[in-house]
Scaffold this motif. Structure first.
Motif, PDB file in Angstrom:
ATOM      1  N   ILE A  22       0.850  -1.183   0.000  1.00  0.00           N
ATOM      2  CA  ILE A  22       0.000   0.000   0.000  1.00  0.00           C
ATOM      3  C   ILE A  22       0.886   1.233   0.000  1.00  0.00           C
ATOM      4  N   ASP A  23       0.613   2.183  -0.880  1.00  0.00           N
ATOM      5  CA  ASP A  23       1.370   3.432  -0.939  1.00  0.00           C
ATOM      6  C   ASP A  23       0.532   4.566  -0.362  1.00  0.00           C
ATOM      7  N   ILE A  61      11.007   8.620   1.522  1.00  0.00           N
ATOM      8  CA  ILE A  61      10.274   7.390   1.194  1.00  0.00           C
ATOM      9  C   ILE A  61      10.772   6.251   2.085  1.00  0.00           C
ATOM     10  N   SER A  62       9.849   5.515   2.646  1.00  0.00           N
ATOM     11  CA  SER A  62      10.225   4.362   3.471  1.00  0.00           C
ATOM     12  C   SER A  62       9.108   3.320   3.436  1.00  0.00           C
ATOM     13  N   VAL A  63       9.497   2.052   3.421  1.00  0.00           N
ATOM     14  CA  VAL A  63       8.546   0.935   3.430  1.00  0.00           C
ATOM     15  C   VAL A  63       8.542   0.306   4.818  1.00  0.00           C
ATOM     16  N   VAL A  64       7.353   0.112   5.375  1.00  0.00           N
ATOM     17  CA  VAL A  64       7.203  -0.384   6.740  1.00  0.00           C
ATOM     18  C   VAL A  64       6.334  -1.638   6.751  1.00  0.00           C
ATOM     19  N   ILE A 116       3.555  -1.294   3.782  1.00  0.00           N
ATOM     20  CA  ILE A 116       3.000  -0.008   3.408  1.00  0.00           C
ATOM     21  C   ILE A 116       4.154   0.954   3.150  1.00  0.00           C
ATOM     22  N   LYS A 117       4.073   1.671   2.029  1.00  0.00           N
ATOM     23  CA  LYS A 117       5.118   2.643   1.684  1.00  0.00           C
ATOM     24  C   LYS A 117       4.592   4.045   1.953  1.00  0.00           C
ATOM     25  N   VAL A 130      -3.631   6.301  -1.234  1.00  0.00           N
ATOM     26  CA  VAL A 130      -4.357   7.068  -0.225  1.00  0.00           C
ATOM     27  C   VAL A 130      -3.464   8.222   0.219  1.00  0.00           C
ATOM     28  N   LEU A 131      -4.102   9.324   0.655  1.00  0.00           N
ATOM     29  CA  LEU A 131      -3.360  10.491   1.111  1.00  0.00           C
ATOM     30  C   LEU A 131      -3.602  10.715   2.603  1.00  0.00           C
TER      31      LEU A 131
END
Length: 358
Positions: free
Chosen positions: A3-4, A41-44, A68-69, A99-100
């Motif tokens: 998910i971004d 930017i980071s992916v968790v 989720i990024k 999503v924002l």
């Protein structure tokens, strides 16, 4: 499924602080506008204790969570869509997000400047919304121009896209966010490929401080604004604890990260209509994120293309049954295993095993 999530807002509202808390990634945080120039930017990993519960029962050697990024962009100011400040280029970085998360400042602090020198969360939200609309107008006009040039080929699909884009443009000219418009399913399908920012679900993140956790008038105003616009709101203090004890600060920061991440993931799952199913064996326990309505056949393809090609049926164990009966064997003895065909609608927490033959 990854998910971004794009993190947006005015300068100096705490976007990068929120990003740092969510991701535990070091970022530059300073008391001046446009501290963030290039996106952070980071992916968790998505926290889900069910993964560890399942892995503990089957003794899996590896666990895989959903991801989720987060994309933290520079602050938006009035006129950004026309090139003021860092310009509209910063919005390009969040076009492909799903999503924002709009961070809105709801605290007073004389040491942290505000671009308008006073706090007004509803005004700030409106300014950002206007910039998103103006950006979408520009993108919509460019797309219409491009399609009209291709229209000489007389393509029926292009006709549909042009019709939908012109409809979008009319709403945008009237200042209407596209996510508020009722489009048909076909129109929605055509719109999605253009990645309009005002068509994306949005979440308000009210950034408060430790002194205004209760009786926060700014937060109350934003709550009313969000409610009237049917937008979910999370309120949290993203700033680190002021405790002088280093160990206390570390523990508070870790709990804060977990709490905020869980809160925002929960809301993101809700607005995007997402759920989780699992696959398990001694080698790996894995969480799979999916959109509500996914069938067993679609889930099979998600796990492995061969599972879809040779699909016979799917074995299903509910999460609660798997935990209560301590695994597949116990669930089988208790009659808690069921089988279904390719049209079965996957449910949250399902533990799936695909039976197939190539």
């Amino acid at each position: 499924m990854q998910i971004d999530c794009g993190i947006i807002g005015l300068p100096n509202v705490g976007k990068s602080t929120v990003f740092s808390v969510l991701t535990n990634a070091p970022v530059k945080i300073s008391n001046f506008p446009f501290c963030t120039i290039h996106p952070n930017i980071s992916v968790v990993r998505i926290p889900d204790p069910r993964v560890y519960q399942l892995a503990g029962i089957v003794a899996s050697r590896e666990t895989v969570h959903g991801k989720i990024k987060f994309v933290d962009i520079a602050g938006l100011i009035k006129g950004a869509a026309q090139g003021i400040g860092l310009g509209s280029k910063i919005l390009n970085h969040i076009q492909t997000t799903k999503v924002l998360c709009h961070v809105v400042r709801c605290f007073d602090d004389n040491q942290t400047v505000h671009v308008f020198n006073n706090i007004d969360p509803c005004r700030d939200a409106d300014i950002v919304n206007t910039e998103l609309i103006l950006f979408d107008i520009s993108q919509c006009e460019k797309s219409i121009c491009s399609l009209q040039k291709k229209h000489k080929l007389i393509n029926e699909n292009i006709e549909q896209q042009l019709f939908v884009l012109k409809k979008c443009l009319d709403y945008l000219y009237d200042g209407v966010l596209l996510r508020k418009v009722h489009f048909s399913n076909i129109e929605r399908t055509n719109i999605e490929k253009f990645n309009f920012l005002t068509n994306k679900p949005i979440i308000y993140f009210a950034n408060i401080d430790e002194k205004s956790v209760t009786n926060n008038t700014y937060l109350n105003k934003l709550h009313a604004f969000a409610f009237n616009n049917s937008i979910p709101l999370i309120s949290c203090c993203a700033m680190l604890s002021s405790s002088k004890n280093r160990d206390d600060r570390f523990k508070t920061a870790m709990k804060q990260q977990t709490d905020i991440l869980c809160d925002i993931v929960s809301v993101i799952f809700s607005v995007l209509n997402l759920r989780t199913f699992f696959t398990i064996n001694s080698h790996m326990t894995r969480a799979w994120i999916y959109v509500v309505g996914m069938t067993a056949l679609e889930a099979a393809k998600k796990v492995h293309s061969d599972f879809k090609k040779g699909f016979i049926r799917v074995q299903i164990i509910k999460f609660d049954d798997f935990i209560f009966y301590r695994g597949e064997l116990g669930a089988k003895k208790a009659g808690k295993i069921c089988y279904a065909g390719k049209d079965y609608c996957v449910k949250d927490g399902d533990i799936l095993k695909f039976l197939f033959q190539i």
